[in-house]
Enzyme design. Structure first.
Site, PDB file in Angstrom:
ATOM      1  CD  GLN B 217       6.444  -6.312   1.615  1.00 39.06           C
ATOM      2  OE1 GLN B 217       6.692  -5.320   0.937  1.00 39.06           O
ATOM      3  NE2 GLN B 217       5.207  -6.691   1.898  1.00 39.06           N
ATOM      4  N   GLY B 258       9.547   3.829   3.031  1.00 34.46           N
ATOM      5  CA  GLY B 258       8.743   2.612   3.073  1.00 34.46           C
ATOM      6  C   GLY B 258       8.714   1.852   1.757  1.00 34.46           C
ATOM      7  CG  HIS B 259       6.289  -1.682   1.577  1.00 39.49           C
ATOM      8  ND1 HIS B 259       5.634  -2.866   1.685  1.00 39.49           N
ATOM      9  CD2 HIS B 259       5.489  -0.762   2.142  1.00 39.49           C
ATOM     10  CE1 HIS B 259       4.482  -2.673   2.285  1.00 39.49           C
ATOM     11  NE2 HIS B 259       4.375  -1.410   2.573  1.00 39.49           N
ATOM     12  CG  ASN B 260       5.715  -1.306  -2.813  1.00 42.15           C
ATOM     13  OD1 ASN B 260       6.475  -2.089  -3.367  1.00 42.15           O
ATOM     14  ND2 ASN B 260       4.815  -1.698  -1.950  1.00 42.15           N
TER      15      ASN B 260
END
Lengths: 350, 350, 350
Positions: B217, B258-260
């Protein structure tokens, strides 16, 4: 299939298309002179990047939207990892069974993790009788308490606390501001992220008639190998025996695992999940975000708990459940459809 | 209207009634010799204090209770900030359009924030190649990693961690025990509270057949200007591109992004909200406490999500939604009324 | 009944059966030459261990399963703490009214807490004008800010932050990486676990027309005596007056108490509970896991809120409520039964 690089490939090195195919055990279609430097998302990829794509459903049943299909065709990526569902990749590609997995393997080749030098930073405070392997990297401003044992290659990035007598297995990495209490052991190759606490006493009190009397929680925590825990999560100490997290479990952020709980191998707990005290979770079970259990239950191996599911009784192995209280997901969905119909009909009548 | 003090008024100085009126752009009614020292709640106010009150509904539709109206009349405050809904303030008052806003402006004049001296505390550990502006204040026991860039007037209160290469814009303040990972940038004038983590790797794994293989990530996190984040929240790193938090967003405690995910400008996330991976939230959207989304969705600008709402599909701009799954709040409320009627009727029959 | 040991018994010392009976104010039945060293769970107990058991329902209405009854009979424990519901303990036993409480008292005798030496670790950073009692134990890498007052016997285990002017009462213990802001006071004998933040500004903003303007939160936090708070919880500062936590409250992990909230005495907040701003909770109220309130409400003394209950209006003293919105638990359960019947009947028709 190799999980992390090839013996012949220097980690992080740019790769040509054949080397990519070899690394992910795929079949190259088309030719390319390009040397590739990283995996990238469809929208931002350039010619030196590798993307991945499937036209069919993934394991979660999710299919690409038309927008995503268009983005794949528009992508400037020089190479694509695709499965057989993609008929016309429009550029050189590597056919693989599982493009997501192949992209993960490839990205793990390109993205070399931060390296930490062995040794103890002068600002850290290490108890005289703690054992720190010389190959471990103890970053700045850490505390390692009396009797703790820090294995080979362990990394404490910075500002980590390790309590009395606790043990960290080889290659385990603790990110800044992790707090490990006493009577905790972590296995090999674990990763724990910032703000997570391991081994604080479980929430055990008895009403004395005058106050909530704390019950000593001296069982500690036993974490297996290859466990990864996100940020600001909490794994509490067991009462008499350890709270247990099996090999290969992955826990997201804000997860709580109560005292005396036992997780099997490769369990997945998404964000904000709460596992109450003394609950047992079988191998490979998956909990969606905000799902929770009451205590003293058993969730069978491979069970799937939908997001926000509330487990109030045992869940059989392999079951998929949802709702509050959680029931078999087919029943849950049938009930939702029926309820919607009842409400629609009620609307007509009134 | 001025947001923070007047060029003519020393921050924190006691003010007479006219100065108060000037500062909040209001109209003084009545006379007072008093010099006022702070804004106070109705019950505890003394003659040197200023209170604020409205008799009508506020922007959330909440009206004062009879108890609160009585408390206003009983208050010993020497001055009141009121709007036109208050007919008889019973003491000198300053008429304003928005008493809450006026009280905030006035309180920001009186309550001077803690000042931090420029310079680096000797106990902090700063990488040789980190850039720390001389006007920044680096409190005790902080870690600033290699390549990090700390802008003018930045404050790290104490025990903060800043990862390799991360950048903090001018006047940003990080409270004790914040952990910033690598590949993170914060804009100007941000405030981040204790225990919050920014840039830990998103929860991205692919099942390899044997284990949950972590997907690198490496997108990092990009936070705009004037963003405020509460305690023990978590903003995860994107996979290839940054997770983004737009200018002026405010996030409460125990929030997870969360991611993105991408938040627009001035988004509000109340306590324990979870924004799942790759979800996009438009400008000015507001999430009530414990609300959550599944991933890969779009929540339109100005949307309002009721507390504990669970977003399972896109939410149009300007919509107000509630429930699990979240639907338009009018439909949600109608359904609740219908259900209540169905249950009542079922009760009669049985 | 003594809550912590006997004046005649050295903490941690092995005890014979009569001494056990005396300590827990019980009646010994049978004889034993054994000296007992700890309380243990049924499955792992050996002859030198004491177990506890009841055959009837506990205060929560939970009865032992057949499996647990078998485990009791199979246990190798040399002594059992039982109540009158156990007819045939099968070994020497001590009859008590409440086996759980007796086991807690006994375990508190055996499990001597970690002792911390008085004095200030050289690596900690103490403001010149902070007052630290000489009997306090300030572990490594702590920060004590200007004007803070640290009482007798206080323990800061390590890496703790105490903000300007905050006060810690005698014998209070703060575990690693607790962050106390300014204007906070804790009473005597409190325990706060890792990652918890106390006194960060409440989530108070007013929309200015251009941005969410922060309202100063200068009321601080006032915590009584004997309060215990788990890991990664957040108690926010009040706006003008302190957020208050009464004597003897126990808070689990991931709990949030919003600004201006007031908890009475001996309130119980289980994991992930959220108490919104300005809500008042009466003495002895109990919130199950993930339960939450909206703001500006009153929850009466002794009220019980079921797990995940969502309090949307005042709860009377002594009530037990459940659901979203939370209603009387009998009504909630009746409605569930009715709904199940409606759905079943709908299933037949369609």
């Amino acid at each position: 299939m190799r999980m992390s690089g090839s013996p012949n490939l220097e980690p992080g090195a740019a790769l040509n298309a054949l080397q990519v195919a070899e690394l992910v055990s795929g079949q190259l279609e088309g030719e390319s002179e390009q040397r590739f430097t990283r995996v990238m998302d469809l929208a931002h990829a350039e010619s030196e990047h590798v993307v991945f794509f499937r036209a069919g459903a993934d394991t979660a049943g999710r299919r690409p939207s038309n927008e995503e299909i268009q983005a794949f065709h528009d992508s400037k990526a020089g190479l694509a990892l695709v499965d057989d569902s993609v008929e016309n990749p429009g550029r050189p590609c590597v056919r693989v069974a599982n493009p997501s997995l192949a992209s993960a393997i490839l990205s793990r080749h390109f993205e070399v993790p931060t390296q930490y030098a062995a040794g103890v930073h002068a600002s850290s405070v290490i108890a005289e009788d703690a054992q720190v392997d010389p190959s471990a990297s103890i970053g700045p401003l850490c505390v390692i308490s009396s009797g703790a044992v820090i294995g080979p290659g362990v990394v404490l990035v910075a500002q980590v606390h390790v309590g009395p007598g606790s043990m960290l297995g080889a290659q385990t990495i603790l990110h800044p501001q992790v707090s490990v209490y006493e009577r905790v052991s972590l296995g090999m190759g674990c990763v724990v992220h910032s703000g997570t606490t391991i081994g604080a006493p479980g929430f055990g009190y008895v009403w004395s008639g005058e106050r909530h009397l704390p019950v000593p929680q001296v069982g500690g925590v036993k974490i297996g190998n290859g466990v990864e825990i996100g940020t600001n999560s909490c794994i509490d100490s067991g009462t008499f025996q350890p709270t247990e997290i099996g090999d290969g479990c992955i826990l997201d952020n804000h997860v709580q695992v109560g005292h005396n709980a036992k997780l099997g191998r490769a369990v997945v707990l998404c964000g904000k999940v709460g596992i109450s005290g003394s609950t047992e979770v079988g191998d490979g079970a998956v909990f969606g975000g905000q799902a929770a259990t009451v205590g003293h239950l058993k969730v069978g191996a491979g069970a799937m708990i939908a997001a926000r599911g509330a487990i109030m009784k045992d869940v059989p192995a392999g079951a998929t459940v949802a709702g509050f209280p959680a029931v078999d997901i087919k029943e849950h969905q049938r009930d939702k459809v029926k309820l919607r119909r009842l409400l629609r009909d009620a609307g007509k009548k009134s």
